[in-house]
Enzyme design. Structure first.
Site, PDB file in Angstrom:
ATOM      1  N   HIS A   1       1.656  -5.582  -2.029  1.00  0.00           N
ATOM      2  CA  HIS A   1       0.401  -5.710  -1.293  1.00  0.00           C
ATOM      3  C   HIS A   1      -0.743  -5.174  -2.147  1.00  0.00           C
ATOM      4  O   HIS A   1      -0.807  -3.968  -2.418  1.00  0.00           O
ATOM      5  CB  HIS A   1       0.472  -4.945   0.025  1.00  0.00           C
ATOM      6  CG  HIS A   1       1.573  -5.402   0.932  1.00  0.00           C
ATOM      7  ND1 HIS A   1       2.122  -4.614   1.913  1.00  0.00           N
ATOM      8  CD2 HIS A   1       2.238  -6.581   1.004  1.00  0.00           C
ATOM      9  CE1 HIS A   1       3.063  -5.280   2.553  1.00  0.00           C
ATOM     10  NE2 HIS A   1       3.161  -6.481   2.009  1.00  0.00           N
TER      11      HIS A   1
ATOM     12  N   ASP B   1       6.761  -5.091   6.723  1.00  0.00           N
ATOM     13  CA  ASP B   1       6.827  -6.363   6.013  1.00  0.00           C
ATOM     14  C   ASP B   1       8.101  -6.416   5.175  1.00  0.00           C
ATOM     15  O   ASP B   1       8.457  -5.453   4.496  1.00  0.00           O
ATOM     16  CB  ASP B   1       5.600  -6.535   5.111  1.00  0.00           C
ATOM     17  CG  ASP B   1       5.582  -7.886   4.404  1.00  0.00           C
ATOM     18  OD1 ASP B   1       6.076  -8.864   4.997  1.00  0.00           O
ATOM     19  OD2 ASP B   1       5.083  -7.952   3.276  1.00  0.00           O
TER      20      ASP B   1
ATOM     21  N   MET C   1       4.040   1.016   3.714  1.00  0.00           N
ATOM     22  CA  MET C   1       3.686   1.214   5.117  1.00  0.00           C
ATOM     23  C   MET C   1       4.017  -0.056   5.907  1.00  0.00           C
ATOM     24  O   MET C   1       3.869  -1.160   5.401  1.00  0.00           O
ATOM     25  CB  MET C   1       2.191   1.522   5.214  1.00  0.00           C
ATOM     26  CG  MET C   1       1.637   1.639   6.617  1.00  0.00           C
ATOM     27  SD  MET C   1      -0.122   2.094   6.598  1.00  0.00           S
ATOM     28  CE  MET C   1      -0.840   0.667   5.765  1.00  0.00           C
TER      29      MET C   1
ATOM     30  N   SER D   1       4.775  -1.924  -1.119  1.00  0.00           N
ATOM     31  CA  SER D   1       3.402  -1.747  -0.654  1.00  0.00           C
ATOM     32  C   SER D   1       2.889  -0.391  -1.111  1.00  0.00           C
ATOM     33  O   SER D   1       2.899  -0.114  -2.310  1.00  0.00           O
ATOM     34  CB  SER D   1       3.336  -1.902   0.869  1.00  0.00           C
ATOM     35  OG  SER D   1       2.003  -1.885   1.326  1.00  0.00           O
ATOM     36  N   THR D   2       2.499   0.482  -0.190  1.00  0.00           N
ATOM     37  CA  THR D   2       1.945   1.784  -0.563  1.00  0.00           C
ATOM     38  C   THR D   2       2.936   2.555  -1.425  1.00  0.00           C
ATOM     39  O   THR D   2       4.080   2.759  -1.041  1.00  0.00           O
ATOM     40  CB  THR D   2       1.623   2.608   0.698  1.00  0.00           C
ATOM     41  OG1 THR D   2       0.868   1.808   1.596  1.00  0.00           O
ATOM     42  CG2 THR D   2       0.838   3.856   0.333  1.00  0.00           C
TER      43      THR D   2
END
Length: 352
Positions: free
Chosen positions: A198, A294, A291, A171-172
């Site tokens: 993401h 998940d 972050m 993600s991030t």
């Protein structure tokens, strides 16, 4: 931070956009707008004087654009930068360039450079600023020395067996991490790779294309019916969960329009559970920077079936959320810095 608040410098050549973004940020008590700037040159000056914690940076600006300013920030005074760009193909390609230069995350303007409806992504802006406040930003070219894996009990159920597929969650900070990881894999990597990153649907085609151009492996955005095979890396398309299905002796991709899981779509949990259904424990699962949590629930199921799980180390993770959640759940076999993960992937899928 001053008085416990995250101080943000808002950079945009539009006075209206500076006001709208500033108002969104001010609506959260954890955030303070330290100042604003009209272009990249003014932003560099204000970073030196105001010392903000985070910068939101528009892309298209006079005097010095966002990419030029980002490049200078990463060279001279690395701090978390969130790029703000239009949700167009050109904007997506520019965003991919910004991610490669070191920006932590990005926000898409819903309706062009002057987005009067920017408040529709207000929660996203606030969430990303808060996540970026914990991000680790280092000078470009910084390389960690390998310190060896940190093993976490319990040991893998299926150590020594070959893996049939690799499933990666990020993600991030993920686009930059994947941009380092995937190009280091050899052209003869023996199993397919599926990735949930993401990212909005407007950006995943450009992300896959850019990663493909930098890698020895073929990197494509997933679609229903796409065959999985060794040497192919499949990126989950934004806005759809990526599934894998075995049919007539082949493994293909499928897409699901099910609701978000862990507030994200695509979700790594959905992909991991799909992989578990088809491959059982013959899987290598990798959880990178990001972050939230998940991936942990899906990886837990994979682990119970005998999968091998790697989590990125806190030393290199831009945001140590997703890998920490997996490590805290006790399902991780190795915690590795990003630069050690490619070699580990090759070792594990070959059963060594």
């Amino acid at each position: 931070m001053i008085n416990g608040k995250i101080r943000v410098l808002v950079v945009d050549d539009s006075a209206l956009m500076r006001t709208l973004i500033g108002d969104i940020l001010k609506s959260d008590s954890r955030i303070e707008v330290a100042g604003t700037a009209r272009d990249g040159r003014e932003a560099l000056d204000k970073i030196r004087t105001l010392r903000p914690d985070i910068v939101t940076m528009d892309v298209e600006m006079p005097v010095m654009d966002g990419l030029q300013a980002l490049d200078e920030i990463m060279k001279t005074n690395p701090i978390p930068v969130i790029m703000v760009s239009s949700m167009t193909q050109e904007g997506a390609e520019t965003t991919m360039k910004a991610l490669s230069l070191g920006c932590v995350d990005f926000i898409g303007k819903p309706s062009g450079s002057i987005s009067l409806d920017i408040k529709t992504v207000g929660h996203e802006i606030i969430d990303k600023v808060i996540a970026a406040s914990t991000a680790k930003v280092r000078p470009r070219g910084f390389i960690f020395k390998s310190s060896g894996p940190r093993m976490i009990p319990p040991a893998s159920f299926g150590s020594g067996k070959r893996r049939e597929i690799v499933a990666i969650a990020s993600s991030t900070g993920g686009p930059m991490a994947l941009g380092e990881l995937i190009p280091k894999l050899p052209a003869n990597f023996p199993v397919p790779i599926v990735i949930t990153q993401h990212m909005p649907k407007e950006f995943t085609p450009s992300f896959a294309k850019r990663l493909d151009s930098e890698s020895k492996l073929e990197v494509v955005e997933g679609f229903s019916g796409l065959t999985l095979k060794p040497g192919r890396v499949v990126i989950a398309p934004g806005g759809s969960h990526l599934l894998v299905k075995r049919r007539n002796g082949q493994t293909i991709c499928d897409l699901s329009d099910a609701p978000p899981v862990c507030s994200v779509k695509p979700a790594a949990n959905v992909m991991f559970l799909s992989v578990a259904d088809e491959y059982g424990g013959n899987v290598l699962s990798v959880i990178l920077t990001g972050m939230g949590r998940d991936g942990t629930d899906g990886a837990t199921t994979l682990k119970r079936l005998g999968a091998y799980v790697i989590a990125e180390s806190q030393k290199t993770a831009v945001v140590y959320g997703m890998p920490k959640a997996a490590a805290d759940a006790g399902i991780v076999d190795e915690v590795l810095p990003l630069n050690d993960i490619p070699d580990a992937m090759v070792r594990i899928v070959r059963g060594n």
